[in-house]
Write a protein that holds these residues in place. Structure first.
Motif, PDB file in Angstrom:
ATOM      1  N   PHE A 113       0.698  -0.856  -0.026  1.00  0.00           N
ATOM      2  CA  PHE A 113       0.214  -0.119   0.004  1.00  0.00           C
ATOM      3  C   PHE A 113       0.952   1.147   0.091  1.00  0.00           C
ATOM      4  N   GLU A 162      -2.305   3.746  -5.266  1.00  0.00           N
ATOM      5  CA  GLU A 162      -3.584   3.901  -6.446  1.00  0.00           C
ATOM      6  C   GLU A 162      -3.877   3.184  -6.429  1.00  0.00           C
ATOM      7  N   THR A 175      -6.345   0.248  -4.006  1.00  0.00           N
ATOM      8  CA  THR A 175      -6.738   0.016  -2.472  1.00  0.00           C
ATOM      9  C   THR A 175      -6.954  -1.100  -1.931  1.00  0.00           C
ATOM     10  N   VAL A 185      -7.464  -4.098   2.316  1.00  0.00           N
ATOM     11  CA  VAL A 185      -8.030  -2.638   1.836  1.00  0.00           C
ATOM     12  C   VAL A 185      -7.452  -1.695   2.503  1.00  0.00           C
ATOM     13  N   ARG A 186      -7.186  -1.293   1.703  1.00  0.00           N
ATOM     14  CA  ARG A 186      -6.850   0.602   2.224  1.00  0.00           C
ATOM     15  C   ARG A 186      -9.038   0.820   2.979  1.00  0.00           C
ATOM     16  N   SER A 223      -8.935   4.008   3.859  1.00  0.00           N
ATOM     17  CA  SER A 223      -9.692   5.421   3.217  1.00  0.00           C
ATOM     18  C   SER A 223     -11.011   4.950   2.243  1.00  0.00           C
ATOM     19  N   ALA A 224     -10.652   3.747   1.624  1.00  0.00           N
ATOM     20  CA  ALA A 224     -11.178   3.247   0.280  1.00  0.00           C
ATOM     21  C   ALA A 224     -12.706   2.886   0.712  1.00  0.00           C
ATOM     22  N   GLY A 280     -10.766   2.166  -6.853  1.00  0.00           N
ATOM     23  CA  GLY A 280      -9.427   1.716  -6.980  1.00  0.00           C
ATOM     24  C   GLY A 280      -9.025   1.161  -7.827  1.00  0.00           C
ATOM     25  N   LYS A 330      -7.187  -2.871  -8.013  1.00  0.00           N
ATOM     26  CA  LYS A 330      -7.062  -3.985  -6.861  1.00  0.00           C
ATOM     27  C   LYS A 330      -6.227  -4.808  -7.935  1.00  0.00           C
TER      28      LYS A 330
END
Length: 304
Positions: free
Chosen positions: A110, A115, A117, A174-175, A177-178, A205, A207
């Motif tokens: 990450f 970019e 997510t 997963v990020r 924030s997304a 975003g 993957k």
């Protein structure tokens, strides 16, 4: 061993697999970088082992919370608890055995690819389409890989596949924030077939699948729905539902339906010992009948 400089929350959902959890958890505890939090989401207290006794010296003890039954529901409960207090969330199955570098590799990926997510990993083996792999066998495979790849976890993360539509739920990160406004679809009940694909497809975003995020998915059969007709219905109804909601392209969804329909019928005469092929085939036809009558609904399995 250190605690992650970025906050990484691990969410594990489980049902009726206390023994599996007890065998798997020590592998999560041997991470070179520890998660900041481990959340175990179960439907009743006895589904979780006594971690204080099992892991008396663990620097990060799993937290146990209760939820209504259902993969999507349990994952949402876990995500709700951690998404605002973590940088990244790692969803792993209770029968997924990770290498000791998994948490470190998630952070590296990450950070290296802003970019991206969502990430999923490189499986040494997947027992979901076989009679399954024991936790002990999976552990040996992971340790052998670590010994044969002494530089693992030290280099830059490598992307095996980019532009993925979705993620594989047994090992996906997963990020946060997304994911703040994305949740698993609870209209896909119980085992919630393809809920991970749907979630990943709706996550904004890029993957990707990482080469360095290594583990084994055991595919333990205990705790899974034994009525083949229920999964057979989901194999038809769920992809068509995801097509209608726009999560997956129609070609991908119809191919999924056809592949499973064909496999169930070809193997019904000589089924695998661990698969109720006849039940699945029956469920396929129930779903097809519902489609033709305009009443196909993933939630019908709750009444089957």
């Amino acid at each position: 061993m250190s605690v992650a400089p970025k906050r990484v929350a691990v969410v594990i959902c489980s049902l009726g697999r206390s023994d599996t959890l007890a065998q798997m958890m020590p592998y999560l505890m041997r991470q070179t970088v520890l998660p900041s939090r481990i959340l175990l989401v179960v439907t009743k207290p006895e589904d979780a082992p006594d971690f204080a006794k099992l892991l008396p010296h663990a620097p990060v003890l799993p937290e146990v919370i209760l939820s209504e039954k259902g993969s999507s529901r349990q994952r949402n409960v876990g995500l709700d608890h951690v998404v605002d207090h973590s940088d990244f969330v790692f969803f792993q199955d209770d029968d997924y055995v990770p290498s000791c570098h998994v948490i470190a590799d998630i952070i590296k990926a990450f950070e290296a690819f802003p970019e991206v997510t969502g990430v999923t990993g490189n499986l040494l083996a997947d027992g979901i389409n076989s009679e399954g792999i024991s936790i002990k066998e999976a552990g040996h495979a992971v340790v052998n890989w670590e010994q044969q790849a002494p530089d693992a976890g030290r280099g830059e993360p490598t992307i095996l596949n980019s532009g993925l539509l979705g993620l594989y739920g047994c090992n996906m990160a997963v990020r946060s924030s997304a994911a703040k406004d994305v949740r698993f679809d609870e209209k896909l009940p119980l085992y919630a077939w393809q809920e991970d694909l749907d979630f990943g497809a709706r996550l904004p975003g890029q993957k990707v699948r990482l080469q360095s995020l290594v583990g084994v998915h055991c595919g333990v059969k205990s705790g899974r729905e034994r009525n083949g007709a229920i999964l057979g219905y989901s194999q038809i109804a769920n992809p068509l539902y995801l097509i209608r909601k726009g999560s997956i392209p129609w070609r991908r969804g119809l191919t999924m339906c056809l592949r499973n329909f064909t496999a169930n019928h070809l193997r019904a005469l000589r089924p695998e010992a661990w698969v109720d092929r006849r039940g699945r085939a029956r469920g396929n036809w129930i779903a097809i009948a519902d489609v033709l009558m305009g009443r196909s609904d993933p939630e019908k399995i709750l009444k089957m």
